[in-house]
Design an enzyme around this catalytic site. Structure first.
Site, mmCIF file in Angstrom:
data_model
loop_
_atom_site.group_PDB
_atom_site.id
_atom_site.type_symbol
_atom_site.label_atom_id
_atom_site.label_comp_id
_atom_site.label_asym_id
_atom_site.label_seq_id
_atom_site.Cartn_x
_atom_site.Cartn_y
_atom_site.Cartn_z
ATOM 1 N N TYR A 80 0.795 -1.197 -0.006
ATOM 2 C CA TYR A 80 -0.009 0.200 0.113
ATOM 3 C C TYR A 80 0.873 1.376 0.183
ATOM 4 O O TYR A 80 0.580 2.283 -0.967
ATOM 5 C CB TYR A 80 -1.118 -0.088 1.241
ATOM 6 C CG TYR A 80 -1.790 1.124 1.406
ATOM 7 C CD1 TYR A 80 -2.592 1.644 0.409
ATOM 8 C CD2 TYR A 80 -1.908 1.866 2.634
ATOM 9 C CE1 TYR A 80 -3.247 2.825 0.671
ATOM 10 C CE2 TYR A 80 -2.410 3.018 2.673
ATOM 11 C CZ TYR A 80 -3.221 3.516 1.776
ATOM 12 O OH TYR A 80 -4.075 4.828 2.071
ATOM 13 N N ARG A 228 -2.006 -10.111 -2.809
ATOM 14 C CA ARG A 228 -2.233 -11.385 -2.935
ATOM 15 C C ARG A 228 -1.293 -12.406 -2.547
ATOM 16 O O ARG A 228 -1.396 -13.706 -2.477
ATOM 17 C CB ARG A 228 -2.330 -11.672 -4.712
ATOM 18 C CG ARG A 228 -3.595 -11.057 -5.220
ATOM 19 C CD ARG A 228 -3.479 -11.446 -6.761
ATOM 20 N NE ARG A 228 -4.358 -10.597 -7.466
ATOM 21 C CZ ARG A 228 -4.442 -10.728 -8.815
ATOM 22 N NH1 ARG A 228 -3.765 -11.486 -9.425
ATOM 23 N NH2 ARG A 228 -5.136 -9.901 -9.656
ATOM 24 N N SER A 307 1.029 18.274 -7.063
ATOM 25 C CA SER A 307 1.035 16.913 -6.778
ATOM 26 C C SER A 307 0.514 15.732 -7.708
ATOM 27 O O SER A 307 -0.396 16.265 -8.307
ATOM 28 C CB SER A 307 0.422 16.784 -5.228
ATOM 29 O OG SER A 307 0.341 15.264 -4.892
ATOM 30 N N HIS A 309 0.015 12.836 -6.189
ATOM 31 C CA HIS A 309 -0.344 11.748 -5.429
ATOM 32 C C HIS A 309 0.905 10.717 -5.274
ATOM 33 O O HIS A 309 0.661 9.680 -4.941
ATOM 34 C CB HIS A 309 -1.670 11.032 -5.628
ATOM 35 C CG HIS A 309 -2.411 10.744 -4.760
ATOM 36 N ND1 HIS A 309 -3.818 11.629 -4.246
ATOM 37 C CD2 HIS A 309 -2.506 10.081 -3.765
ATOM 38 C CE1 HIS A 309 -4.208 11.155 -3.367
ATOM 39 N NE2 HIS A 309 -3.647 10.134 -2.868
ATOM 40 N N ARG A 344 13.207 13.094 -1.218
ATOM 41 C CA ARG A 344 13.764 12.212 -0.388
ATOM 42 C C ARG A 344 15.265 12.719 0.394
ATOM 43 O O ARG A 344 15.609 11.917 1.174
ATOM 44 C CB ARG A 344 14.300 10.930 -1.187
ATOM 45 C CG ARG A 344 13.133 10.147 -1.966
ATOM 46 C CD ARG A 344 12.211 9.673 -0.894
ATOM 47 N NE ARG A 344 11.237 8.933 -1.362
ATOM 48 C CZ ARG A 344 10.015 9.442 -1.651
ATOM 49 N NH1 ARG A 344 9.647 10.756 -1.254
ATOM 50 N NH2 ARG A 344 8.926 8.908 -2.194
#
Ligand SMILES: Cc1cc2nc3c(=O)[nH]c(=O)nc-3n(C[C@H](O)[C@H](O)[C@H](O)COP(=O)(O)O)c2cc1C
Length: 412
Positions: A80, A228, A307, A309, A344
């Site tokens: 996620y 999965r 952005s 996202h 980062r």
């Protein structure tokens, strides 16, 4: 039974295990170049890449913390965080474009005093580094958004809270010590949106961050694949036999209505509707073109958040650092601009400011911190980015954020 996020349930990556045991590393040898790390005949306990960072304080950069989070989190939850859309091209390009930008260092500037303060809607922050909204944070650590809020408080950073948070806004505000900015995913049902806005206004949140980049949906494949491969029993936290997300606290008790959110029929007129029910500032998150920057000004938006996202919305392939200049030029200093997507390092934050952002937000890095070490991890991420920004500003000869501009960078 161990909590699913207990480090004892860590999934160690096969590759790292192989690498640690591999003759390749041994062949690289120790300080003497001959492979002997201690006195002859004595076997030294060797630190592997797996245990190089045992505490938040030991992390040297945010990628060290990412490595720990990957090993610590349940596979599906890691997926996620990690996911972008399609083949992750947009997410990769966010980083690639930042890495293509170089710094133009000026020498013999007095950098003994730095000023990184920034004003956003009358409130002064000591740093331009912002905590982006991210949902479901209890999926990364049992303290979730509360740990993030405590870290934001300890280090005095602006925090935006997601609509799909796993903790209600009132408790987060208390942990933060002041109201956070609130990120809004509107509901198709206007009565539900209105109830949500009234709740966060009553909680004192000064700013609504209206996210508009998911109205067309998103094709997230990585999260599906990781899900999965995760064979844990998820029924205690998730609905629908463990397949659907849990009901989020901010969405409980809202007037019932159509389920699709954000609504795909939403247009710029929505800003006026929001204005009619709240006097909070409105920042629109997800803009990436000068045309939309112009419309944002025309419709009376208070701030723009450039952005994509984190590469999780449309597979545009375009980095936000490349979208930023056209938005900044159109805005011309009339309203604050926040940018996020792939930031980062302190040098990245510097590049965002140089291309016209007022502030720079991070998403995944602090989630890595949260997943790896809870509040301490989030604090360490913020500390690393701050220290890196300071060293960048000193070495490039820009003692204040106002000194950083297009002349401070170039493209290689
Ligand atoms: C796990 C995760 C959850 C997110 N949830 C939300 C959300 O609920 N609302 C929102 O506006 N953005 C959300 N975002 C996007 C972030 O606010 C931010 O735009 C993005 O993470 C920045 O890119 P970066 O992760 O490369 O720093 C999420 C991002 C991640 C990684």
């Amino acid at each position: 039974m161990a909590h699913p996020l207990d480090p004892r349930t860590v999934h160690r990556r096969d590759f790292l295990r192989w690498l640690a045991a591999s003759p390749v590393l041994a062949a690289l040898g120790g300080c003497d170049g001959g492979g002997a790390r201690t006195a002859i005949g004595q076997e030294a306990p060797r630190r592997t890449l797996d245990d190089l960072v045992a505490s938040a304080a030991e992390a040297l950069d945010v990628f060290d913390i990412e490595r720990v989070a990957e090993r610590t989190l349940p596979t599906a939850h890691w997926g996620y965080i990690k996911t972008g859309v399609d083949g992750e091209e947009t997410q990769r390009n966010n980083r690639a474009s930042l890495e293509r930008i170089y710094l133009r260092a000026r020498r013999l500037v007095n950098v003994s005093e730095l000023d990184t303060s920034v004003r956003l809607f009358g409130r002064e922050w000591p740093t331009p580094i912002v905590i982006a909204p991210a949902g479901s944070q209890r999926g990364f650590h049992p303290d979730g958004e509360l740990a993030t809020a405590r870290a934001a408080r300890a280090r005095n950073h602006l925090q935006a809270l997601s609509t799909v948070s796993s903790t209600g806004v009132e408790d987060v505000n208390e942990a933060r010590g002041e109201p956070v900015w609130y990120q809004l995913y509107p509901r198709s049902n206007w009565a539900a949106t209105e109830a949500l806005v009234r709740r966060v206004r009553a909680a004192g949140c000064p700013v609504i961050v209206l996210t508009v980049d998911l109205n067309g949906g998103s094709n997230r494949l990585t999260v599906e694949r990781y899900g999965r491969t995760d064979d844990r029993d998820c029924t205690s936290c998730h609905r629908d036999g463990g397949r659907a997300p849990s009901v989020k606290p901010m969405l409980q008790g809202l007037p019932p209505g159509p389920a699709d959110s954000p609504p795909s029929a939403m247009t710029w007129g929505y800003i006026g509707r929001l204005r009619d029910v709240t006097d909070q500032r409105i920042v629109v998150k997800g803009l990436v073109t000068w045309e939309d920057a112009e419309l944002a000004i025309r419709y009376g938006v208070d701030g723009i958040w450039v952005s994509n996202h984190g590469g999780r919305a449309e597979g545009s392939g375009r980095a936000t650092i490349d979208a930023l200049p056209e938005v900044a030029e159109t805005v011309g200093g009339r309203m604050p601009i926040i940018v996020d997507g792939g930031f980062r390092r302190g040098t990245d934050v510097f590049k965002g400011i140089a291309r016209g952002a007022t502030a720079v937000a991070v998403g995944r890095p602090y989630l890595w911190g949260l997943g790896a070490f809870g509040q301490q991890g989030v604090e360490r991420v913020l500390e690393i980015l701050t220290q890196e920004l300071h060293i960048t500003m000193r070495s490039v000869g820009t003692p204040t954020l106002a000194d950083i501009g297009p002349q401070s960078i170039g493209v290689g």
